[in-house]
Design a protein around this motif. Structure first.
Motif, mmCIF file in Angstrom:
data_model
loop_
_atom_site.group_PDB
_atom_site.id
_atom_site.type_symbol
_atom_site.label_atom_id
_atom_site.label_comp_id
_atom_site.label_asym_id
_atom_site.label_seq_id
_atom_site.Cartn_x
_atom_site.Cartn_y
_atom_site.Cartn_z
ATOM 1 N N PRO A 61 39.241 37.921 53.123
ATOM 2 C CA PRO A 61 39.840 38.805 54.135
ATOM 3 C C PRO A 61 39.862 38.113 55.503
ATOM 4 C CG PRO A 61 37.633 39.554 53.548
ATOM 5 C CD PRO A 61 37.971 38.454 52.598
ATOM 6 N N LYS A 87 43.025 42.470 54.042
ATOM 7 C CA LYS A 87 42.504 41.981 52.771
ATOM 8 C C LYS A 87 43.128 40.640 52.407
ATOM 9 C CE LYS A 87 45.262 43.181 48.882
ATOM 10 N NZ LYS A 87 45.211 43.711 47.529
ATOM 11 N N ASP A 106 35.009 41.630 50.670
ATOM 12 C CA ASP A 106 35.897 42.235 49.662
ATOM 13 C C ASP A 106 35.179 42.387 48.331
ATOM 14 O OD1 ASP A 106 35.919 39.786 48.357
ATOM 15 O OD2 ASP A 106 37.912 39.206 49.065
#
Length: 322
Positions: free
Chosen positions: A35, A64, A130
């Motif tokens: 990200p 993201k 993430d």
């Protein structure tokens, strides 16, 4: 026949190895993108006072990479912040890392952090991770200042007067610790009250044409004090708002030094001494005084000025803070 079986067995082993390698854990690969995190606002405020439980707010934008956003971490000086001391998008954290809610491919995170650090420049870090464990982070600093020190005293009233040094004995200086009048030098009667003074009147000009106007109406330091002009209450100087020792010290630091008494003052050459003196004092003038022997800063406001004709009872009424 044995050779054919050996070749066949080797082929099976190679196929099994290929199959095993191709079907392993692929949650994160070298091709996954992490990200991207950036600070878009804050910290607000950037400077806080120690011990006030103030919250600073930052807005962090997270985009993201390959995988969905999942967690946000918050650190103060490299240590995870307590879950009681930060919230994300208005919701108190339940863990650190705190799992993100309403996750999108790109999102703004408004993060409030309670500043619990002591005085100094403090580093904060916000990290977003993430689902694959890849992350990015941003850091910022907050200046934590020491709490203000309350004043020891505010002295005001008609009895606090700074008298013309050419007038009655024992009334040319002032003890700023209690507002009492003092002398300005040891008198023949043994009056050593001048030793307690931090500020003095500079007396009369013996060469003046008129005794009605011979009062110099200037101030000076005494017993090693430094005095600076801060301003006048008719301007931007707000004497009433001063409520801490730090504020007085800051006003002294920003004040204007007095000038030698043998220099030109207000367009007139003055040659009665080499000590430092003020310009002609006006009502509303504010002066800051520093006494190095006790490391004390005083603030003095001239409330009223009384100038008499020929009895040397000229005086200032003042208010003192320290």
């Amino acid at each position: 026949m044995k050779k054919i079986l050996w070749i066949f067995s080797s082929s099976l082993l190679l196929s099994a190895a290929i199959f095993t390698t191709g079907c392993g854990d692929d949650s994160t690969t070298v091709n996954d993108l992490a990200p991207v995190v950036s600070l878009t606002d804050g910290p607000n405020p950037a400077s806080v006072t120690e011990g006030t439980d103030t919250y600073v707010t930052v807005t962090v934008n997270a985009i993201k990479g390959t995988k969905a956003l999942k967690y946000v971490y918050v650190y103060e000086s490299g240590v995870k912040v307590s879950i009681d001391d930060f919230n994300v998008n208005g919701k108190l954290a339940d863990a650190n890392p705190n799992q993100l809610a309403n996750v999108t491919d790109a999102m703004d995170l408004d993060i409030d952090i309670k500043v619990t650090a002591t005085e100094g420049v403090v580093d904060y870090t916000v990290k977003v991770e993430d689902e694959g464990g890849l992350s990015d982070e941003v850091s910022f600093t907050v200046n934590v200042t020491a709490p203000a020190t309350p004043l020891d005293a505010t002295i005001t009233g008609a009895t606090i007067q700074l008298w013309n040094a050419g007038g009655p004995a024992g009334k040319g200086g002032i003890d700023l610790d209690n507002g009492a009048s003092t002398g300005t030098k040891l008198s023949s009667g043994g009056d050593d009250s001048y030793l307690m003074a931090e500020l003095r009147d500079m007396g009369i000009d013996s060469q003046a044409v008129s005794t009605a106007t011979n009062w110099r109406r200037r101030l000076g330091g005494i017993n090693g004090t430094q005095v600076r002009f801060v301003g006048n209450t008719s301007g931007s100087t707000d004497f009433g708002a001063v409520a801490s020792k730090e504020a007085i010290e800051a006003m002294f630091d920003g004040g204007t030094d007095f000038v030698p008494a043998n220099s030109t003052i207000d367009g007139h050459l003055v040659v009665w001494g080499t000590f430092l003196v003020s310009d002609i004092v006006q009502e509303g003038d504010v002066f800051a005084v520093y006494k190095s022997s006790t490391n004390t800063y005083y603030l003095v406001k001239i409330d009223t000025i009384t100038q008499t004709d020929n009895d040397n009872n000229d005086n200032y009424k003042v208010t003192i803070k320290y």
